[in-house]
Design a protein around this motif. Structure first.
Motif, PDB file in Angstrom:
ATOM      1  N   THR A  33      30.534  42.118  66.753  1.00 11.06           N
ATOM      2  CA  THR A  33      29.964  41.999  65.406  1.00 11.06           C
ATOM      3  C   THR A  33      28.506  41.546  65.381  1.00 11.06           C
ATOM      4  O   THR A  33      27.841  41.681  64.362  1.00 11.06           O
ATOM      5  CB  THR A  33      30.776  41.008  64.556  1.00 11.06           C
ATOM      6  N   SER A  34      28.021  40.974  66.479  1.00 11.50           N
ATOM      7  CA  SER A  34      26.642  40.452  66.549  1.00 11.50           C
ATOM      8  C   SER A  34      26.383  39.335  65.554  1.00 11.50           C
ATOM      9  O   SER A  34      25.262  39.141  65.083  1.00 11.50           O
ATOM     10  CB  SER A  34      25.618  41.584  66.357  1.00 11.50           C
ATOM     11  N   ASN A  35      27.405  38.580  65.216  1.00  9.23           N
ATOM     12  CA  ASN A  35      27.236  37.342  64.456  1.00  9.23           C
ATOM     13  C   ASN A  35      28.393  36.414  64.803  1.00  9.23           C
ATOM     14  O   ASN A  35      29.249  36.757  65.608  1.00  9.23           O
ATOM     15  CB  ASN A  35      27.124  37.605  62.951  1.00  9.23           C
ATOM     16  N   SER A  36      28.405  35.238  64.194  1.00 10.87           N
ATOM     17  CA  SER A  36      29.394  34.220  64.564  1.00 10.87           C
ATOM     18  C   SER A  36      30.529  34.079  63.553  1.00 10.87           C
ATOM     19  O   SER A  36      31.345  33.171  63.669  1.00 10.87           O
ATOM     20  CB  SER A  36      28.693  32.862  64.733  1.00 10.87           C
ATOM     21  N   ALA A  37      30.604  34.982  62.572  1.00  7.14           N
ATOM     22  CA  ALA A  37      31.612  34.865  61.511  1.00  7.14           C
ATOM     23  C   ALA A  37      33.018  35.163  62.030  1.00  7.14           C
ATOM     24  O   ALA A  37      33.191  35.954  62.963  1.00  7.14           O
ATOM     25  CB  ALA A  37      31.276  35.812  60.372  1.00  7.14           C
ATOM     26  N   PRO A  38      34.051  34.561  61.431  1.00  8.90           N
ATOM     27  CA  PRO A  38      35.434  34.853  61.813  1.00  8.90           C
ATOM     28  C   PRO A  38      35.892  36.197  61.259  1.00  8.90           C
ATOM     29  O   PRO A  38      35.247  36.791  60.388  1.00  8.90           O
ATOM     30  CB  PRO A  38      36.220  33.700  61.187  1.00  8.90           C
ATOM     31  N   ALA A  39      37.031  36.654  61.726  1.00  6.50           N
ATOM     32  CA  ALA A  39      37.542  37.976  61.339  1.00  6.50           C
ATOM     33  C   ALA A  39      37.793  38.094  59.840  1.00  6.50           C
ATOM     34  O   ALA A  39      37.508  39.136  59.229  1.00  6.50           O
ATOM     35  CB  ALA A  39      38.825  38.267  62.112  1.00  6.50           C
ATOM     36  N   LYS A  40      38.324  37.051  59.223  1.00  3.74           N
ATOM     37  CA  LYS A  40      38.598  37.118  57.783  1.00  3.74           C
ATOM     38  C   LYS A  40      37.326  37.382  56.992  1.00  3.74           C
ATOM     39  O   LYS A  40      37.331  38.148  56.014  1.00  3.74           O
ATOM     40  CB  LYS A  40      39.271  35.823  57.314  1.00  3.74           C
ATOM     41  N   ASN A  41      36.231  36.750  57.380  1.00  2.51           N
ATOM     42  CA  ASN A  41      34.957  36.970  56.694  1.00  2.51           C
ATOM     43  C   ASN A  41      34.453  38.390  56.903  1.00  2.51           C
ATOM     44  O   ASN A  41      33.939  39.025  55.975  1.00  2.51           O
ATOM     45  CB  ASN A  41      33.911  35.982  57.193  1.00  2.51           C
ATOM     46  N   GLU A  42      34.579  38.887  58.137  1.00  3.80           N
ATOM     47  CA  GLU A  42      34.127  40.252  58.445  1.00  3.80           C
ATOM     48  C   GLU A  42      34.876  41.277  57.599  1.00  3.80           C
ATOM     49  O   GLU A  42      34.281  42.203  57.042  1.00  3.80           O
ATOM     50  CB  GLU A  42      34.328  40.556  59.928  1.00  3.80           C
ATOM     51  N   VAL A  43      36.169  41.113  57.506  1.00  6.83           N
ATOM     52  CA  VAL A  43      36.988  42.052  56.741  1.00  6.83           C
ATOM     53  C   VAL A  43      36.677  41.953  55.255  1.00  6.83           C
ATOM     54  O   VAL A  43      36.518  42.967  54.569  1.00  6.83           O
ATOM     55  CB  VAL A  43      38.483  41.811  57.003  1.00  6.83           C
ATOM     56  N   SER A  44      36.566  40.742  54.751  1.00  4.56           N
ATOM     57  CA  SER A  44      36.261  40.547  53.334  1.00  4.56           C
ATOM     58  C   SER A  44      34.931  41.188  52.957  1.00  4.56           C
ATOM     59  O   SER A  44      34.814  41.858  51.925  1.00  4.56           O
ATOM     60  CB  SER A  44      36.237  39.051  53.014  1.00  4.56           C
ATOM     61  N   TYR A  45      33.930  41.006  53.823  1.00  4.82           N
ATOM     62  CA  TYR A  45      32.615  41.584  53.546  1.00  4.82           C
ATOM     63  C   TYR A  45      32.663  43.110  53.611  1.00  4.82           C
ATOM     64  O   TYR A  45      32.125  43.801  52.735  1.00  4.82           O
ATOM     65  CB  TYR A  45      31.593  41.056  54.545  1.00  4.82           C
TER      66      TYR A  45
END
Length: 203
Positions: A33-45
């Protein structure tokens, strides 16, 4: 299994934008993902924005989140409208690829376990696992490649072997019954003048 699986379907009003075409998957494409966010945040975005780009699964140190149907494409591989990556592969994002290396390695391990599960379900071998780079040339999955792409494939293969009930293969240690000359308590003598009898002693 060291992760929790969540099936978070693509919102109905985003399907025509983010997964417009029917797909029979033939490959699995790995991204970071090239960032430090968790999976839930990635999916939500991803599910909440109006960009065409997307992916099928996001994975971190705790969760594997399926967020698009595997029988529909997503725009993740950068190889165009008719590209094999975009139209024939399941896109998986490994999260946490910046920040904590420990979290990323846990996410990677979860990804290896999940990819092995998919390979078993589809009856595929390790050759079906591809990098984003293989389709478009982009340096992705960046952290996974930095740490060693073959290393990651070996992780997946080890997990697949477990699922298939195959024994763990240990490195082969070569052994030899030959002794070392001069290392036999001084009872071995070498010479260039060796006489060999052609017949037994008489009598």
């Amino acid at each position: 299994m060291s992760y929790t699986f969540i099936d978070q379907a693509m919102p109905a009003n985003k399907k025509s934008l983010k997964q417009p075409y029917a797909m029979t998957p033939k490959y699995i494409t790995i991204h970071n993902t090239s960032n430090s966010a968790p999976a839930k945040n990635e999916v939500s975005y991803m599910q909440g924005n109006n960009a065409q780009t997307g992916f099928h699964v996001a994975i971190d140190e705790a969760y594997v989140i399926k967020c698009a149907d595997f029988n529909r494409n997503t725009w993740h591989a950068g190889d165009g409208t008719y590209g094999t990556g975009n139209r024939q592969s399941i896109g998986i994002e490994i999260c946490r690829s910046t920040g904590s290396l420990d979290l990323f390695k846990k996410a990677e391990q979860n990804c290896a376990e999940y990819v092995a599960k998919l390979l078993k379900e589809y009856g595929w071998d390790i050759s079906r696992v591809k990098r984003h780079k293989d389709w478009s040339g982009k340096y992705c999955p960046h952290k996974t490649m930095d740490l060693g792409w073959q290393r990651f494939l070996d992780m997946v293969k080890a997990e697949l072997d477990k699922l298939m009930g195959k024994p763990t293969v240990k490195p082969t240690v070569e052994t030899s019954s030959a002794f070392k000359v001069g290392n036999y308590n001084n009872y071995v003598t070498t010479t260039d003048d060796l006489n060999v009898r052609s017949a037994r002693n008489a009598g």
